[in-house]
Design a protein around this motif. Structure first.
Motif, mmCIF file in Angstrom:
data_model
loop_
_atom_site.group_PDB
_atom_site.id
_atom_site.type_symbol
_atom_site.label_atom_id
_atom_site.label_comp_id
_atom_site.label_asym_id
_atom_site.label_seq_id
_atom_site.Cartn_x
_atom_site.Cartn_y
_atom_site.Cartn_z
ATOM 1 N N ASP A 51 0.845 -1.202 0.000
ATOM 2 C CA ASP A 51 0.000 0.000 0.000
ATOM 3 C C ASP A 51 0.885 1.258 0.000
ATOM 4 O OD1 ASP A 51 -2.158 1.732 0.285
ATOM 5 O OD2 ASP A 51 -2.158 1.542 2.479
ATOM 6 N N ILE A 52 1.675 1.422 -1.061
ATOM 7 C CA ILE A 52 2.623 2.540 -1.097
ATOM 8 C C ILE A 52 2.431 3.435 -2.319
ATOM 9 C CG2 ILE A 52 4.420 1.440 0.320
ATOM 10 C CD1 ILE A 52 5.857 0.717 -2.328
ATOM 11 N N ALA A 53 1.260 3.317 -2.960
ATOM 12 C CA ALA A 53 0.982 4.254 -4.058
ATOM 13 C C ALA A 53 0.847 5.666 -3.487
ATOM 14 C CB ALA A 53 -0.304 3.848 -4.788
ATOM 15 N N ILE A 154 9.719 9.976 -10.576
ATOM 16 C CA ILE A 154 10.586 8.889 -10.106
ATOM 17 C C ILE A 154 10.083 8.393 -8.761
ATOM 18 C CG2 ILE A 154 12.947 8.293 -9.401
ATOM 19 C CD1 ILE A 154 13.883 10.412 -11.475
ATOM 20 N N ASP A 155 9.681 7.118 -8.720
ATOM 21 C CA ASP A 155 9.058 6.542 -7.524
ATOM 22 C C ASP A 155 9.400 5.051 -7.468
ATOM 23 O OD1 ASP A 155 7.519 6.346 -5.253
ATOM 24 O OD2 ASP A 155 5.598 6.363 -6.306
ATOM 25 N N ALA A 156 10.682 4.751 -7.567
ATOM 26 C CA ALA A 156 11.119 3.352 -7.631
ATOM 27 C C ALA A 156 12.067 3.068 -6.463
ATOM 28 C CB ALA A 156 11.773 3.096 -8.985
ATOM 29 N N ASP A 157 13.067 2.221 -6.651
ATOM 30 C CA ASP A 157 14.036 1.945 -5.584
ATOM 31 C C ASP A 157 14.803 3.232 -5.279
ATOM 32 O OD1 ASP A 157 14.977 1.479 -8.260
ATOM 33 O OD2 ASP A 157 16.867 0.785 -7.397
ATOM 34 N N LYS A 158 14.741 3.641 -4.011
ATOM 35 C CA LYS A 158 15.228 4.976 -3.638
ATOM 36 C C LYS A 158 16.749 5.089 -3.762
ATOM 37 C CE LYS A 158 10.924 5.291 -2.781
ATOM 38 N NZ LYS A 158 10.087 5.625 -3.947
ATOM 39 N N GLU A 159 17.429 3.953 -3.660
ATOM 40 C CA GLU A 159 18.891 3.937 -3.745
ATOM 41 C C GLU A 159 19.362 4.476 -5.099
ATOM 42 O OE1 GLU A 159 16.929 1.503 -2.746
ATOM 43 O OE2 GLU A 159 17.513 1.157 -0.652
ATOM 44 N N VAL A 180 10.627 13.609 -7.690
ATOM 45 C CA VAL A 180 11.094 12.381 -7.036
ATOM 46 C C VAL A 180 10.274 12.198 -5.767
ATOM 47 C CG1 VAL A 180 13.079 11.125 -6.107
ATOM 48 C CG2 VAL A 180 13.430 12.859 -7.894
ATOM 49 N N ASP A 181 9.624 11.036 -5.624
ATOM 50 C CA ASP A 181 8.769 10.775 -4.457
ATOM 51 C C ASP A 181 9.607 10.312 -3.262
ATOM 52 O OD1 ASP A 181 6.357 10.614 -3.072
ATOM 53 O OD2 ASP A 181 5.918 8.564 -3.718
ATOM 54 N N ASN A 182 9.049 10.516 -2.092
ATOM 55 C CA ASN A 182 9.551 9.889 -0.850
ATOM 56 C C ASN A 182 10.951 10.325 -0.440
ATOM 57 O OD1 ASN A 182 8.099 7.245 -2.522
ATOM 58 N ND2 ASN A 182 7.167 8.022 -0.632
ATOM 59 N N VAL A 183 11.263 11.608 -0.607
ATOM 60 C CA VAL A 183 12.602 12.039 -0.198
ATOM 61 C C VAL A 183 12.671 12.490 1.266
ATOM 62 C CG1 VAL A 183 13.332 12.667 -2.546
ATOM 63 C CG2 VAL A 183 12.341 14.414 -1.049
HETATM 64 MG MG MG Z 1 6.453 6.552 -3.555
#
Ligand code: MG
Ligand code: DHB
Length: 237
Positions: A51-53, A154-159, A180-183
């Protein structure tokens, strides 16, 4: 962002999303229709995807930004079940999305969702690791067999955040928007001693964009139903 250990979730964050979504997303002509978005999330959940959309507000923010920038060629890295893809595809009837997804299973869920939503003719879900697919796309742009992008999400592997931005720059028009998501990661972005590889990936993209003359960026911290996280937004010079 769903990790409850990152920060205590304030119920007002969800209340404000619920209130604003009820007023701003419920027009009879809303695109995508709320029922289509709900079906997308339901299929994603029934298929066992995490559930990370993005949240509905974040999805609409992406859609409106793509529309405001008149983006017609959009690159997404990290399709998951196609929820953000659907928002982006709904930014304009002529918008075309190339969305890269490492998992063939996730891509199948996304394709079913995009098909049901009636946008699959304008969305190309490419299965493969971003670090392999993006250089291939960049080569196609260089050879003139693929259009440049005006919008990148960009919303994939954060590395690999920075690697994706770096390659994407080679296939963006001047003025293109990169998000870029989730920074922010519950505020851990500011922790210089972090060992968390996702936070390290976020810090690397922030710091590298800061010293890269090809881009001008900022970070928007976001609270909401997905707790406390945020977008990095940059414009290609
Ligand atoms: Mg995300
Ligand atoms: C997480 C959230 C996301 O939106 C994402 O793309 C990846 C991970 C998380 O909370 O762990």
């Amino acid at each position: 962002m769903t990790d409850p250990t990152l920060t205590k979730h304030d119920p007002r964050w969800t209340d404000v999303d619920t209130y604003t979504v009820s007023h701003l997303h419920s027009s009879p002509t809303a695109i995508p229709p709320p029922s289509t978005l709900a079906a997308t999330l339901a299929h994603q959940q029934a298929s066992g995807l995490p559930d990370i959309a993005v949240s509905p507000s974040q999805g609409k923010y992406l859609q409106l930004t793509a529309r405001a920038t008149r983006s017609r060629h959009i690159l997404e890295v990290g399709t998951l079940g196609g929820y953000s893809t659907l928002w982006l595809a709904s930014s304009h009837p002529d918008a075309r999305i190339t969305s890269v997804e490492i998992s063939a299973d996730n891509a199948a869920v996304a394709r079913a969702n995009l098909e049901r939503a009636g946008v699959s003719d304008r969305v190309d879900v490419v299965v493969g690791a971003g670090v392999e697919v993006l250089p291939r796309l960049a080569d196609e742009v260089k050879r003139g067999v693929r259009e440049k992008f005006q919008f990148v999400f960009i919303d994939a592997d954060k590395e690999n955040n920075w690697n994706y931005v770096d390659v994407a720059l080679g296939m963006c028009e001047a003025g293109a928007v990169v998000i870029v998501d989730n920074v922010v990661r519950g505020g851990h972005l500011a922790d210089a001693s972090t060992q968390d590889s996702m936070v390290l990936g976020a810090r690397r993209v922030v710091e590298n964009i800061g010293r890269d003359d090809r881009l001008d960026g900022c970070v928007l911290q976001v609270v909401g139903e997905k707790s406390y996280d945020g977008f990095l937004m940059a414009v290609v010079r």
